[in-house]
Motif scaffolding. Structure first.
Motif, PDB file in Angstrom:
ATOM      1  N   ARG B 162       0.663  -1.215  -0.146  1.00  0.00           N
ATOM      2  CA  ARG B 162      -0.122  -0.141  -0.073  1.00  0.00           C
ATOM      3  C   ARG B 162       0.665   1.354   0.019  1.00  0.00           C
ATOM      4  NH1 ARG B 162      -4.721  -0.683  -0.435  1.00  0.00           N
ATOM      5  NH2 ARG B 162      -5.058  -2.741   0.717  1.00  0.00           N
ATOM      6  N   MET B 163       2.056   1.307   0.858  1.00  0.00           N
ATOM      7  CA  MET B 163       2.810   2.403   0.730  1.00  0.00           C
ATOM      8  C   MET B 163       3.478   2.383  -0.593  1.00  0.00           C
ATOM      9  SD  MET B 163       4.706   2.215   4.387  1.00  0.00           S
ATOM     10  CE  MET B 163       5.679   3.521   4.437  1.00  0.00           C
ATOM     11  N   ALA B 164       4.070   1.218  -1.109  1.00  0.00           N
ATOM     12  CA  ALA B 164       4.703   1.407  -2.251  1.00  0.00           C
ATOM     13  C   ALA B 164       3.897   1.844  -3.436  1.00  0.00           C
ATOM     14  CB  ALA B 164       5.227  -0.112  -2.545  1.00  0.00           C
ATOM     15  N   THR B 165       2.758   1.759  -3.356  1.00  0.00           N
ATOM     16  CA  THR B 165       1.807   1.891  -4.463  1.00  0.00           C
ATOM     17  C   THR B 165       1.104   3.346  -4.407  1.00  0.00           C
ATOM     18  OG1 THR B 165      -0.137   0.929  -3.472  1.00  0.00           O
ATOM     19  CG2 THR B 165       1.369  -0.429  -5.240  1.00  0.00           C
ATOM     20  N   GLU B 166       1.383   4.064  -3.196  1.00  0.00           N
ATOM     21  CA  GLU B 166       0.532   5.204  -2.990  1.00  0.00           C
ATOM     22  C   GLU B 166       0.510   6.308  -4.115  1.00  0.00           C
ATOM     23  OE1 GLU B 166       1.789   6.827   0.854  1.00  0.00           O
ATOM     24  OE2 GLU B 166       0.697   8.746   0.333  1.00  0.00           O
ATOM     25  N   HIS B 167       1.772   6.658  -4.782  1.00  0.00           N
ATOM     26  CA  HIS B 167       1.848   7.549  -5.749  1.00  0.00           C
ATOM     27  C   HIS B 167       1.119   7.232  -6.997  1.00  0.00           C
ATOM     28  CE1 HIS B 167       4.419  10.080  -3.504  1.00  0.00           C
ATOM     29  NE2 HIS B 167       5.321   9.062  -3.232  1.00  0.00           N
ATOM     30  N   CYS B 168       1.316   5.892  -7.537  1.00  0.00           N
ATOM     31  CA  CYS B 168       0.449   5.154  -8.609  1.00  0.00           C
ATOM     32  C   CYS B 168      -1.023   5.464  -8.177  1.00  0.00           C
ATOM     33  CB  CYS B 168       1.010   3.935  -8.842  1.00  0.00           C
ATOM     34  SG  CYS B 168       2.565   3.622  -9.103  1.00  0.00           S
ATOM     35  N   LEU B 169      -1.540   4.970  -7.256  1.00  0.00           N
ATOM     36  CA  LEU B 169      -2.850   5.034  -6.882  1.00  0.00           C
ATOM     37  C   LEU B 169      -3.383   6.473  -6.980  1.00  0.00           C
ATOM     38  CD1 LEU B 169      -4.730   3.207  -4.109  1.00  0.00           C
ATOM     39  CD2 LEU B 169      -5.287   5.441  -4.390  1.00  0.00           C
ATOM     40  N   LYS B 170      -2.676   7.427  -6.351  1.00  0.00           N
ATOM     41  CA  LYS B 170      -2.969   8.941  -6.508  1.00  0.00           C
ATOM     42  C   LYS B 170      -3.103   9.349  -8.139  1.00  0.00           C
ATOM     43  CE  LYS B 170      -1.470  10.880  -2.288  1.00  0.00           C
ATOM     44  NZ  LYS B 170      -0.420  11.464  -1.254  1.00  0.00           N
ATOM     45  N   GLN B 171      -2.167   8.927  -8.772  1.00  0.00           N
ATOM     46  CA  GLN B 171      -2.266   9.220 -10.207  1.00  0.00           C
ATOM     47  C   GLN B 171      -3.310   8.753 -10.936  1.00  0.00           C
ATOM     48  OE1 GLN B 171       0.199  11.508 -11.526  1.00  0.00           O
ATOM     49  NE2 GLN B 171      -1.425  11.704 -12.962  1.00  0.00           N
TER      50      GLN B 171
END
Lengths: 224, 251
Positions: B162-171
């Motif tokens: 979840r932390m590793a994908t935070e930026h991808c999710l926001k994008q």
């Protein structure tokens, strides 16, 4: 003598490679055995696509072995919480990836995540990162500087093992030499166990660890 | 009247053929032509039965709305690359958020609780939640594929997926909301939305029509944002193994 720090026994791994819409599987590791003792530095050479990076990724479980056993401190990697395993077994990649934020934010990442109490400024100094860069946006650094930030960031986790996946191959000669010397120095200063993948035979000789060659899915010790 | 029907349908077919020819340049002619043909047939069938649906008891409207949410969820699921357990997540996120946004309009008496209001309003909310969710999951998957090195750099330090994908999710969420944000910015300037147009054409007071339109518009935006956020939140685990490794086959 204490037991092996890292041990691979009869490890197999097949990878899928996509070509357009098709994908083909090929066995890159075919019964690999390797024993590494605490504080040792070993280099792994081999042609492109031989499975060198795959081998490293199995040790910190970014990928899974098809069969065989991998142990760290005598314990099967599958018995570790993957997060704890990755804290103990750090990794530096071929192409440095810095996170959004300053150089300081990047280096302090592991400290905040694991509360390791690492001294961020001291680590930056050890990684030869100039003090004036500490509050700069990490995205604006040169590739060589980014790689040094990634090394310091990995060390902030206080790992026992460092996996190095061709850490100098994306750098120019001058930057590569600096990073190479830095890693060799850090290995002895921190007493780290290091597995260093390289495609340069000359680099493997300079590093002067135990040299292995991965070819046709087999890992062989290089003598001489 | 018959002439208008023939002319409109003729124009539709001609435009669809043109769209298909242009889509062929991008290798998507099959998807465009089939989706277009399917849409034409579906809307013609709907036009024949919608009056019938409006006259059915209210519980039929609830069933129709649930069916709409199921179809919308399935469409979004196919955009996710048919990820494990994503069908249920897509249907649930779209249905729950759309229904939650629908309730206040009827509870506050803005619309009478009748099928002729319930079904079209529900369809607007569900359709938009589906659009935003499909765009979000498609973009999220693309971000994970393109930023794999970054995600694995996070994982290698011991972060959770979840932390590793935070930026991808926001994008993913941001990209999916760009059309809605642009529409909101240009509401009344570039774009005169359907509900307001319909109310004005049927003789409603312009201020009343505008008030209802803006409330629906914000509800649509919120439904899309919440549905896509919920979907991506649940989708994250489908991209990773239990050992917190990115699944090649999911990307």
């Amino acid at each position: 003598m204490a037991g092996p720090h890292i041990e691979l026994k009869d490890v197999y791994r097949t990878v899928s490679r996509r070509q357009g819409t098709d994908s083909a599987s090929s066995a890159v590791l075919k019964g690999v055995d390797l024993t590494v003792y605490r504080g040792e530095l070993i280099t792994i050479m081999g042609p492109s696509g031989a499975g060198k990076s795959t081998l490293l990724r199995l040790i910190n479980r970014l990928s899974e072995a098809d069969s065989g056993v991998i142990r760290v401190n005598g314990r099967d990697v599958r018995d570790y919480d993957p997060r704890e395993l990755r804290r103990r077994v750090g990794m530096v990649f071929q192409i440095p990836v810095v996170f959004k934020g300053s150089v300081r934010d990047n280096i302090a990442f592991g400290k905040r995540l694991w509360d390791t109490g690492a001294d961020v400024d001291a680590l930056a100094g050890e990684a030869a990162i100039p003090r004036e860069l500490m509050d700069e946006d990490a995205a604006h650094l040169s590739v060589g500087e980014k790689q040094r930030v990634c090394i310091a960031r990995a060390l902030a986790n206080k790992p026992e093992v460092l996996l190095l996946d061709e850490p100098t191959s994306s750098l120019d000669r001058a930057a590569a030499e600096k990073v190479e010397q830095l890693l060799v120095r850090l290995q002895s200063e921190h007493g780290l166990t290091m597995l260093w993948v390289t495609h340069e035979q000359a680099q493997a000789r300079r590093i002067s660890g135990y040299n292995y060659v991965l070819e046709d899915g087999q890992l062989c010790r290089e003598h001489g | 009247m018959a002439d208008v029907v023939v002319l409109a349908l003729g124009l539709t077919v001609a435009l669809l053929v043109l769209a298909t020819i242009l889509a062929a340049r991008y290798g998507i002619w099959k998807e465009v032509s089939l989706s277009g043909a399917r849409g034409i047939v579906q809307i013609l069938i709907l036009s024949s039965v919608i009056i019938l649906m409006f006259n059915l008891p209210l519980y039929w409207s609830a069933l129709v709305i649930l069916a709409m949410a199921a179809v919308a969820g399935y469409t979004t699921f196919t955009r996710s690359g048919r990820l494990d357990r994503m069908l249920q997540a897509a249907v649930a996120s779209i249905a729950v958020t759309s229904l939650a946004m629908l309730v206040p309009f009827f509870a506050l008496g803005i619309f009478p609780l009748e099928p002729r209001y319930l079904i079209p309003t529900g369809s607007i909310l569900i359709g938009n939640a589906m659009n935003v969710s499909s765009l979000a999951i498609d973009r999220y998957r693309g971000e994970l594929r393109n930023r794999r090195a970054e995600v694995e750099a996070y994982l290698a330090l011991g972060t959770t997926p979840r932390m590793a994908t935070e930026h991808c999710l926001k994008q993913g969420i941001l990209s999916a909301l760009i059309p809605s944000i642009d529409n909101m910015k240009n509401l009344g300037l570039v774009w005169i939305p359907g509900v307001m147009t319909g109310m004005l054409l049927s003789g409603s007071d312009p201020v009343q029509a505008a008030s209802i339109q803006v409330s629906i518009f914000i509800a649509i935006f919120l439904a899309g944002m919440i549905a896509s956020s919920l979907l991506l939140y649940y989708a994250t685990s489908a991209f990773f193994t239990h050992a917190m490794q990115l699944k090649d086959e999911a990307l």
